[in-house]
Motif scaffolding. Structure first.
Motif, PDB file in Angstrom:
ATOM      1  N   PRO A 158      54.119  44.694  58.122  1.00 62.87           N
ATOM      2  CA  PRO A 158      55.334  44.887  58.653  1.00 62.87           C
ATOM      3  C   PRO A 158      55.147  44.742  60.249  1.00 62.87           C
ATOM      4  O   PRO A 158      55.864  44.580  61.202  1.00 62.87           O
ATOM      5  N   PHE A 159      53.823  45.032  60.553  1.00 71.25           N
ATOM      6  CA  PHE A 159      53.360  44.957  62.341  1.00 71.25           C
ATOM      7  C   PHE A 159      53.718  43.441  62.633  1.00 71.25           C
ATOM      8  O   PHE A 159      54.031  43.064  63.912  1.00 71.25           O
ATOM      9  N   THR A 160      53.588  42.534  61.660  1.00 70.55           N
ATOM     10  CA  THR A 160      53.796  40.864  62.192  1.00 70.55           C
ATOM     11  C   THR A 160      55.303  40.776  62.597  1.00 70.55           C
ATOM     12  O   THR A 160      55.517  40.195  63.665  1.00 70.55           O
ATOM     13  N   SER A 161      55.975  41.330  61.908  1.00 68.91           N
ATOM     14  CA  SER A 161      57.610  41.354  62.325  1.00 68.91           C
ATOM     15  C   SER A 161      57.888  41.985  63.779  1.00 68.91           C
ATOM     16  O   SER A 161      58.650  41.835  64.259  1.00 68.91           O
ATOM     17  N   THR A 162      57.049  43.246  63.962  1.00 69.17           N
ATOM     18  CA  THR A 162      57.132  44.137  65.244  1.00 69.17           C
ATOM     19  C   THR A 162      56.615  43.067  66.189  1.00 69.17           C
ATOM     20  O   THR A 162      57.301  43.136  67.245  1.00 69.17           O
ATOM     21  N   SER A 208      44.490  29.791  62.728  1.00 70.89           N
ATOM     22  CA  SER A 208      43.187  30.080  61.904  1.00 70.89           C
ATOM     23  C   SER A 208      43.244  31.538  61.413  1.00 70.89           C
ATOM     24  O   SER A 208      42.163  31.693  60.778  1.00 70.89           O
ATOM     25  N   SER A 209      43.963  32.283  61.979  1.00 69.37           N
ATOM     26  CA  SER A 209      43.650  33.544  61.679  1.00 69.37           C
ATOM     27  C   SER A 209      44.891  34.499  61.814  1.00 69.37           C
ATOM     28  O   SER A 209      45.851  33.926  62.427  1.00 69.37           O
ATOM     29  N   TRP A 210      45.133  35.749  61.500  1.00 68.72           N
ATOM     30  CA  TRP A 210      46.405  36.517  61.557  1.00 68.72           C
ATOM     31  C   TRP A 210      46.620  36.764  62.994  1.00 68.72           C
ATOM     32  O   TRP A 210      47.679  36.915  63.490  1.00 68.72           O
ATOM     33  N   THR A 211      45.499  37.095  63.592  1.00 71.24           N
ATOM     34  CA  THR A 211      45.559  37.227  65.338  1.00 71.24           C
ATOM     35  C   THR A 211      46.098  36.163  66.052  1.00 71.24           C
ATOM     36  O   THR A 211      47.178  36.336  66.635  1.00 71.24           O
ATOM     37  N   VAL A 212      45.628  34.960  65.788  1.00 68.23           N
ATOM     38  CA  VAL A 212      46.308  33.663  66.186  1.00 68.23           C
ATOM     39  C   VAL A 212      47.607  33.654  65.966  1.00 68.23           C
ATOM     40  O   VAL A 212      48.553  33.248  66.864  1.00 68.23           O
ATOM     41  N   PHE A 213      48.034  33.769  64.641  1.00 72.06           N
ATOM     42  CA  PHE A 213      49.518  33.699  64.252  1.00 72.06           C
ATOM     43  C   PHE A 213      50.425  34.588  64.886  1.00 72.06           C
ATOM     44  O   PHE A 213      51.472  34.230  65.477  1.00 72.06           O
ATOM     45  N   CYS A 214      49.767  35.636  65.214  1.00 78.02           N
ATOM     46  CA  CYS A 214      50.632  36.727  65.798  1.00 78.02           C
ATOM     47  C   CYS A 214      50.704  36.314  67.390  1.00 78.02           C
ATOM     48  O   CYS A 214      52.066  36.770  67.921  1.00 78.02           O
ATOM     49  N   PRO A 253      60.819  47.114  60.884  1.00 77.82           N
ATOM     50  CA  PRO A 253      60.055  46.747  59.696  1.00 77.82           C
ATOM     51  C   PRO A 253      59.170  48.059  59.213  1.00 77.82           C
ATOM     52  O   PRO A 253      59.224  48.444  58.039  1.00 77.82           O
ATOM     53  N   PHE A 254      58.872  48.792  60.198  1.00 77.32           N
ATOM     54  CA  PHE A 254      58.199  50.193  59.769  1.00 77.32           C
ATOM     55  C   PHE A 254      59.313  51.318  59.287  1.00 77.32           C
ATOM     56  O   PHE A 254      58.951  52.180  58.232  1.00 77.32           O
ATOM     57  N   LEU A 255      60.363  51.214  59.767  1.00 75.22           N
ATOM     58  CA  LEU A 255      61.472  52.039  59.240  1.00 75.22           C
ATOM     59  C   LEU A 255      61.652  51.902  57.555  1.00 75.22           C
ATOM     60  O   LEU A 255      62.053  52.704  56.861  1.00 75.22           O
TER      61      LEU A 255
END
Length: 532
Positions: free
Chosen positions: A142-146, A190-196, A462-464
């Motif tokens: 959900p944090f990705t959407s945030t 290459s990673s979730w961090t880069v994607f975000c 997303p967290f709601l």
């Protein structure tokens, strides 16, 4: 001072110039529809369980190594636990049969130390399966959407400021380029961090493009065409883009392919730079009268009408700041409250139906009658009455979901879609309402700021939705309450039905509501008059 609508009345409302700009601006909004909600599919969580390495186990132990657990009253394979592999291997080697020779409830368990195995029944891959955003890392989903909506929030604020300073057209194409380029670059994450990080930058241009196109069209068109564009034009284009998303996702089941599919259409919009004009209203507000006249004369040529030699002979518009008074700031916050629930209900589409593609299409299709209703309401109803009525309909429908018996799932879906219909219609009405309340010199800033505040709600949406883990209906109760509160606060806004678009602060001050506000707060009123 001249009224823009009266001065340009010789152009007519629906000539060849207006028609071409109308459809080109609507076309520029299409990518926003499928881009804004692509996270529905990119971040969807496939069925998964602990990965079992390729070791010598009997068939019985292969079937039993994943423990069963109760989820929402149903027994399912555990997603995050397995029986200890060394113990299972030893028991399998000795010929013990699980459930007969061994009591599985007493067998020690461990986490998914070797990773996870993901179902490919629906998707070949999502970013959840690519970066293992499950179990202890599930909060990242959900944090990705945030993160994305934080980018939208920042972009909405900055684009509004930039658009009022440098023009509607440059910001429109800058934001289109941002969303296209960085949506494409996300493929190489290459990673979730880069994607975000890349997702955040992509979000900077996503809704900012929509706001810029909306304001540009609102200022170019006049009369009923302006109402048609701001209610049905851009809104239906957004909805059609949203309806195209499940089609993209159905044929592009891999997350990188989906990103490629939704980014490439952005290249088709480069030639629009030479076809979409700048806003004459904005040029006039900056004192660039000659450029504004050239655009109007070009429009007259395309519409095959004769333009006067001098069009704007007494036109000046002082640049002031609406946000310097507490009253205007409060008005902006009220305008933004209604937008919060829209993304909460839209992001919930994967839970509507067993097939996520059908769910997404249903949620998108509901927006079409919503925008048609908003157009009819803008044509015939006062703004406050329309917004209050439709938001109460949406809020009350969401409240009723908790009263539906367990076996009537389709009734729950119907009520949720009625709720989304109400909130979507209210959101469309509020965009038009905002543009009608603020003057040209700061219309994009005001619309951008309202969008910014509304995105605070979309960041937490997303967290709601995760609150359903504690009480199934809590997200609906929260969104319904927000809609009802927004309906009542809207009654404190000024009415704009049947009035021309304001050009300056002076015209805003003449509105009855602001006269009332000045009586209530004379100190701020005096400051505003002195400032101007």
């Amino acid at each position: 001072m001249q009224d823009y609508d009266e001065v340009t009345a010789f152009l007519g409302h629906w000539g060849h110039f207006q028609q071409s700009v109308f459809f080109l601006l609507c076309a520029s909004v299409l990518p926003n529809g499928f881009g804004s909600f692509s996270l529905i599919f990119l971040t969807d969580i496939p069925r998964h369980h602990c990965l079992i390495p390729d070791i010598n186990l009997t068939e019985d132990w292969h079937q039993a190594i994943i423990p069963m657990e109760m989820v929402n009253g149903k027994l399912e394979l555990s997603r995050c636990r397995r029986y200890r592999l060394d113990l299972v291997k030893n028991l399998s080697t000795q010929g013990y049969i699980p459930g007969q020779d061994v009591n599985l409830t007493n067998l020690e368990q461990e986490g998914c130390v070797d990773g996870w195995s993901y179902s490919k029944d629906i998707y070949k891959s999502t970013i959840v399966s690519e970066f293992d955003l499950v179990c202890s890392e599930e909060w990242k989903q959900p944090f990705t959407s945030t993160v994305y909506f934080m980018g939208v929030l920042v972009g909405s604020f900055l684009s509004g400021q930039l658009s009022d300073r440098f023009g509607r057209k440059p910001v429109l194409f800058l934001t289109m380029a941002l969303q296209t380029l960085f949506t494409f670059v996300q493929i190489f994450s290459s990673s979730w961090t880069v994607f975000c990080i890349l997702l955040f930058i992509s979000g900077l241009g996503q809704i900012s493009n929509y706001v810029s196109a909306f304001v540009l069209g609102t200022e170019i068109f006049t009369g009923n065409v302006r109402v048609l564009f701001s209610s049905m034009g851009v809104c239906l284009a957004f909805a059609f883009g949203f309806m195209m998303l499940p089609l993209f996702a159905y044929f592009l089941r891999d997350w990188t392919s989906l990103l490629l599919g939704i980014s490439l259409p952005g290249l088709l919009y480069l030639p629009l730079w030479w076809l979409i004009p700048e806003s004459p209203r904005w040029l006039l507000s900056q004192g660039r009268v000659e450029e504004a006249e050239n655009i109007v004369k070009y429009a007259a040529k395309k519409n095959k009408v004769e333009a006067p030699q001098v069009i704007f002979d007494d036109y000046n518009s002082p640049v002031s700041c609406l946000l310097r008074t507490a009253n205007i700031r409060n008005t902006s916050i009220i305008l933004c409250l209604v937008c919060t629930g829209y993304f909460g209900l839209s992001l919930n589409t994967s839970r509507l139906h067993a097939d996520p593609f059908i769910s997404c299409f249903i949620s998108a299709a509901v927006e079409v009658p919503a925008y048609i209703t908003s157009w009819l309401a803008l044509q015939y109803l006062p703004r406050r009455l329309a917004v209050v009525s439709i938001l109460l309909l949406g809020g009350v429908s969401l409240y009723f979901i908790q009263l539906v018996p367990h076996g009537l799932s389709y009734l729950s879906i119907t009520l949720e879609m009625v709720g989304k219909f109400g909130i979507t219609t209210g959101t469309a009405l509020m965009f038009v309402y905002t543009a009608e309340l603020f003057p040209t010199v700061l219309r994009n800033t005001a619309t951008g700021m309202c969008t910014t505040v509304s995105r605070v709600g979309s960041c937490i949406a997303p967290f709601l939705l995760k609150l359903s883990q504690y009480f199934k209906y809590l997200p609906y109760i929260t969104l319904g309450t927000l809609a009802v509160v927004s309906a009542f606060t809207t009654m404190f806004l000024p009415e704009s039905f049947g009035r021309p678009l304001p050009q300056t602060i002076e015209q805003i001050e003449k509105q009855p509501c602001l006269q009332w506000l000045q009586k209530k707060n004379p100190l701020n009123a005096k400051k505003l008059v002195n400032f101007n």
